[in-house]
Motif scaffolding. Structure first.
Motif, PDB file in Angstrom:
ATOM      1  N   GLU A  33       0.833  -1.238   0.000  1.00  0.00           N
ATOM      2  CA  GLU A  33       0.228  -0.148  -0.103  1.00  0.00           C
ATOM      3  C   GLU A  33       0.897   1.115   0.185  1.00  0.00           C
ATOM      4  OE1 GLU A  33      -3.943   1.408   2.289  1.00  0.00           O
ATOM      5  OE2 GLU A  33      -2.989  -0.232   2.999  1.00  0.00           O
ATOM      6  N   LEU A  37       0.781   4.127  -3.090  1.00  0.00           N
ATOM      7  CA  LEU A  37       0.468   5.358  -2.814  1.00  0.00           C
ATOM      8  C   LEU A  37       1.606   6.258  -3.492  1.00  0.00           C
ATOM      9  CD1 LEU A  37      -1.182   5.130   0.751  1.00  0.00           C
ATOM     10  CD2 LEU A  37      -2.323   5.978  -1.352  1.00  0.00           C
ATOM     11  N   HIS A  42       1.998  10.396  -4.381  1.00  0.00           N
ATOM     12  CA  HIS A  42       1.798  10.815  -2.896  1.00  0.00           C
ATOM     13  C   HIS A  42       3.018  11.221  -2.133  1.00  0.00           C
ATOM     14  CE1 HIS A  42      -2.647  10.409  -2.035  1.00  0.00           C
ATOM     15  NE2 HIS A  42      -2.329   9.534  -3.113  1.00  0.00           N
ATOM     16  N   ILE A  47       1.327   9.899   2.961  1.00  0.00           N
ATOM     17  CA  ILE A  47       1.431   8.631   2.980  1.00  0.00           C
ATOM     18  C   ILE A  47       1.296   8.127   4.445  1.00  0.00           C
ATOM     19  CG2 ILE A  47       2.435   6.152   2.514  1.00  0.00           C
ATOM     20  CD1 ILE A  47       3.688   7.303  -0.001  1.00  0.00           C
TER      21      ILE A  47
END
Length: 75
Positions: A33, A37, A42, A47
């Motif tokens: 994840e 991101l 990001h 994050i």
């Protein structure tokens, strides 16, 4: 003696729970994840905020991933 320690520990834990303190092992961050991101553009701080983690933890995950990519050593 150990009974008094146990009782004190239990009372302390009960007080902490009453205050809303989170007890136990911190939850693990999903590395996939974090990478997903980051790939979406990001920043590290965003994050961390999204995942509820520290910026240092996110930075370490990204640094480890970068090192693995550069060296070709995937663990």
């Amino acid at each position: 003696m150990s009974n008094k320690i146990s009782e004190g520990t239990k009372k302390g834990l009960a007080r902490a729970r009453a205050k809303g303190v989170k007890l136990g092992t911190p939850r693990q961050i999903d590395h996939r994840e974090v990478l997903m991101l980051r790939a979406e553009g990001h920043a590290i701080h965003s994050i961390a905020k999204i995942l509820g983690a520290s910026q240092a933890a996110v930075g370490k995950i990204l640094a480890r991933a970068k090192k693995m990519i550069l060296t070709g050593k995937f663990e």
